[in-house]
Design a protein around this motif. Structure first.
Motif, mmCIF file in Angstrom:
data_model
loop_
_atom_site.group_PDB
_atom_site.id
_atom_site.type_symbol
_atom_site.label_atom_id
_atom_site.label_comp_id
_atom_site.label_asym_id
_atom_site.label_seq_id
_atom_site.Cartn_x
_atom_site.Cartn_y
_atom_site.Cartn_z
ATOM 1 N N TYR A 100 0.682 -1.172 0.055
ATOM 2 C CA TYR A 100 -0.164 -0.030 0.028
ATOM 3 C C TYR A 100 0.839 1.133 -0.177
ATOM 4 O O TYR A 100 1.873 1.388 0.652
ATOM 5 C CB TYR A 100 -0.724 -0.207 1.169
ATOM 6 C CG TYR A 100 -1.724 0.946 1.299
ATOM 7 C CD1 TYR A 100 -3.001 1.126 0.421
ATOM 8 C CD2 TYR A 100 -1.866 1.910 2.464
ATOM 9 C CE1 TYR A 100 -3.835 2.112 0.597
ATOM 10 C CE2 TYR A 100 -2.891 2.997 2.603
ATOM 11 C CZ TYR A 100 -3.881 3.059 1.748
ATOM 12 O OH TYR A 100 -4.590 4.002 1.919
ATOM 13 N N LEU A 101 0.707 2.001 -1.326
ATOM 14 C CA LEU A 101 1.539 3.243 -1.128
ATOM 15 C C LEU A 101 0.710 4.617 -1.146
ATOM 16 O O LEU A 101 -0.339 4.482 -1.962
ATOM 17 C CB LEU A 101 2.403 2.964 -2.220
ATOM 18 C CG LEU A 101 3.591 2.291 -2.220
ATOM 19 C CD1 LEU A 101 4.196 2.179 -3.737
ATOM 20 C CD2 LEU A 101 4.551 2.271 -1.108
ATOM 21 N N HIS A 102 1.041 5.670 -0.592
ATOM 22 C CA HIS A 102 0.682 7.017 -1.134
ATOM 23 C C HIS A 102 1.560 7.544 -1.718
ATOM 24 O O HIS A 102 2.819 7.428 -2.050
ATOM 25 C CB HIS A 102 0.421 7.596 0.158
ATOM 26 C CG HIS A 102 -0.288 7.145 1.271
ATOM 27 N ND1 HIS A 102 -1.506 6.581 1.278
ATOM 28 C CD2 HIS A 102 0.211 6.767 2.657
ATOM 29 C CE1 HIS A 102 -1.873 5.889 2.370
ATOM 30 N NE2 HIS A 102 -0.891 5.885 3.212
ATOM 31 N N LEU A 103 1.262 8.807 -2.529
ATOM 32 C CA LEU A 103 1.979 9.759 -3.033
ATOM 33 C C LEU A 103 2.046 10.985 -2.751
ATOM 34 O O LEU A 103 1.067 11.682 -2.335
ATOM 35 C CB LEU A 103 1.535 9.845 -4.595
ATOM 36 C CG LEU A 103 1.350 8.617 -5.268
ATOM 37 C CD1 LEU A 103 0.706 8.656 -6.848
ATOM 38 C CD2 LEU A 103 2.836 7.924 -5.552
ATOM 39 N N HIS A 160 2.313 1.397 5.088
ATOM 40 C CA HIS A 160 2.233 0.407 6.316
ATOM 41 C C HIS A 160 1.123 -0.793 6.051
ATOM 42 O O HIS A 160 0.598 -1.640 6.967
ATOM 43 C CB HIS A 160 1.896 1.193 7.642
ATOM 44 C CG HIS A 160 3.091 1.793 8.238
ATOM 45 N ND1 HIS A 160 4.224 1.199 8.822
ATOM 46 C CD2 HIS A 160 3.165 3.121 8.064
ATOM 47 C CE1 HIS A 160 4.879 2.193 9.181
ATOM 48 N NE2 HIS A 160 4.388 3.371 8.750
ATOM 49 N N ARG A 161 0.895 -1.101 4.740
ATOM 50 C CA ARG A 161 0.408 -2.373 4.642
ATOM 51 C C ARG A 161 0.891 -3.242 3.539
ATOM 52 O O ARG A 161 1.581 -2.576 2.816
ATOM 53 C CB ARG A 161 -1.116 -2.084 3.941
ATOM 54 C CG ARG A 161 -2.112 -1.204 4.649
ATOM 55 C CD ARG A 161 -2.644 -1.941 5.925
ATOM 56 N NE ARG A 161 -3.777 -1.336 6.638
ATOM 57 C CZ ARG A 161 -3.676 -0.152 7.369
ATOM 58 N NH1 ARG A 161 -2.455 0.362 7.568
ATOM 59 N NH2 ARG A 161 -4.660 0.427 7.923
ATOM 60 N N GLY A 162 0.895 -4.459 3.914
ATOM 61 C CA GLY A 162 1.806 -5.237 3.146
ATOM 62 C C GLY A 162 3.295 -5.324 3.536
ATOM 63 O O GLY A 162 4.219 -5.476 2.729
ATOM 64 N N ALA A 209 1.620 -2.112 -6.629
ATOM 65 C CA ALA A 209 1.050 -1.584 -5.349
ATOM 66 C C ALA A 209 -0.169 -1.047 -5.468
ATOM 67 O O ALA A 209 -0.821 -0.878 -6.472
ATOM 68 C CB ALA A 209 1.967 -0.309 -4.706
ATOM 69 N N GLN A 210 -0.986 -1.204 -4.291
ATOM 70 C CA GLN A 210 -2.434 -0.654 -3.987
ATOM 71 C C GLN A 210 -2.115 0.877 -3.809
ATOM 72 O O GLN A 210 -1.494 1.301 -2.988
ATOM 73 C CB GLN A 210 -2.922 -1.125 -2.975
ATOM 74 C CG GLN A 210 -4.486 -0.594 -2.909
ATOM 75 C CD GLN A 210 -5.266 -1.412 -1.957
ATOM 76 O OE1 GLN A 210 -4.896 -1.614 -0.998
ATOM 77 N NE2 GLN A 210 -6.521 -1.229 -2.065
ATOM 78 N N LEU A 211 -2.807 1.856 -4.708
ATOM 79 C CA LEU A 211 -2.876 3.442 -4.535
ATOM 80 C C LEU A 211 -3.670 3.695 -3.282
ATOM 81 O O LEU A 211 -4.754 3.256 -3.186
ATOM 82 C CB LEU A 211 -3.192 3.539 -5.603
ATOM 83 C CG LEU A 211 -3.326 5.469 -5.756
ATOM 84 C CD1 LEU A 211 -1.977 5.870 -5.397
ATOM 85 C CD2 LEU A 211 -4.003 5.897 -7.053
#
Length: 205
Positions: free
Chosen positions: A116-119, A129-131, A148-150
């Motif tokens: 899980y990623l933010h931009l 902090h997921r995966g 990744a999940q956005l």
């Protein structure tokens, strides 16, 4: 969305997939980041896979047992006992070896299994902090490109306009999540949909 794990060291935890998946968020949240190793599970995984420390000695097992006591099996990845925890870490070690051999993270069928990623405001990825274990595996092994999940996208990010248009037009960007080979830094939205390139399925973890 694809990214290069070796480029990502910052993390931000408060945004969850249930509330911030694919949302545009203004403000200074992206400045409140920490190194991903401040996450206790990530730190333990680094000690194990990078430094060769046994899982028991990293504190990971006790951390997981604490999660079970606090949240119950339903919110602790289905684990209920110490044996469940040890079996999960055995599966994660199998996943690590598979990634070491193939040079890539196998595809997953559930969004919750994705990293899980933010931009941030510059369009750069921030770990959400997921995966956690999959993220550390790909970071340690320097996997060049990972799906990744956005999560949240800062309102000032170059990708924010694209995301707003996608949402307005009903474009299902979740269906576009797939490995797309090595990507340039900042090339976080992949135009390809090359699903399941390896045809392998990851060990459950």
């Amino acid at each position: 969305m694809v990214f290069s794990p070796g480029d990502v060291t910052r993390s931000y935890g408060p945004f969850a997939p249930a509330t911030h998946h694919g949302t545009v968020v203004a403000g200074d949240w992206d400045l409140q980041h920490h190194h991903f190793s401040t996450n206790p599970l990530a730190r333990a995984a680094l000690q194990h896979w990078r430094d060769g420390v046994d899982w028991e000695d990293t504190g990971a097992v006790e951390l997981q047992l604490g999660r079970i006591r606090q949240y119950g099996p339903a919110l602790a990845d289905g684990m209920a006992t110490r044996d469940d925890v040890m079996r999960r870490y055995e599966r994660l070690d199998q996943l690590f070896e598979l990634v070491r051999q193939t040079g890539e993270l196998p595809p997953h069928t559930r969004p919750r299994d994705l990293i899980y990623l933010h931009l941030d405001r510059d369009g750069e990825p921030v770990f959400g902090h997921r995966g956690v274990h999959r993220f550390v595996i790909t970071h340690v092994l320097r996997v060049p490109s990972v799906t990744a999940q956005l999560g949240a996208v800062h309102a000032a990010a170059p990708q924010a306009l694209w995301l707003r248009v996608a949402v307005r037009t009903g474009f299902n960007f979740q269906d576009r999540l797939a490995s797309a080979g090595p990507v340039r830094r900042r090339s976080v939205f992949s135009p390809r949909a090359d699903r399941g390139a390896t045809g392998r399925r990851a060990p459950a973890a």
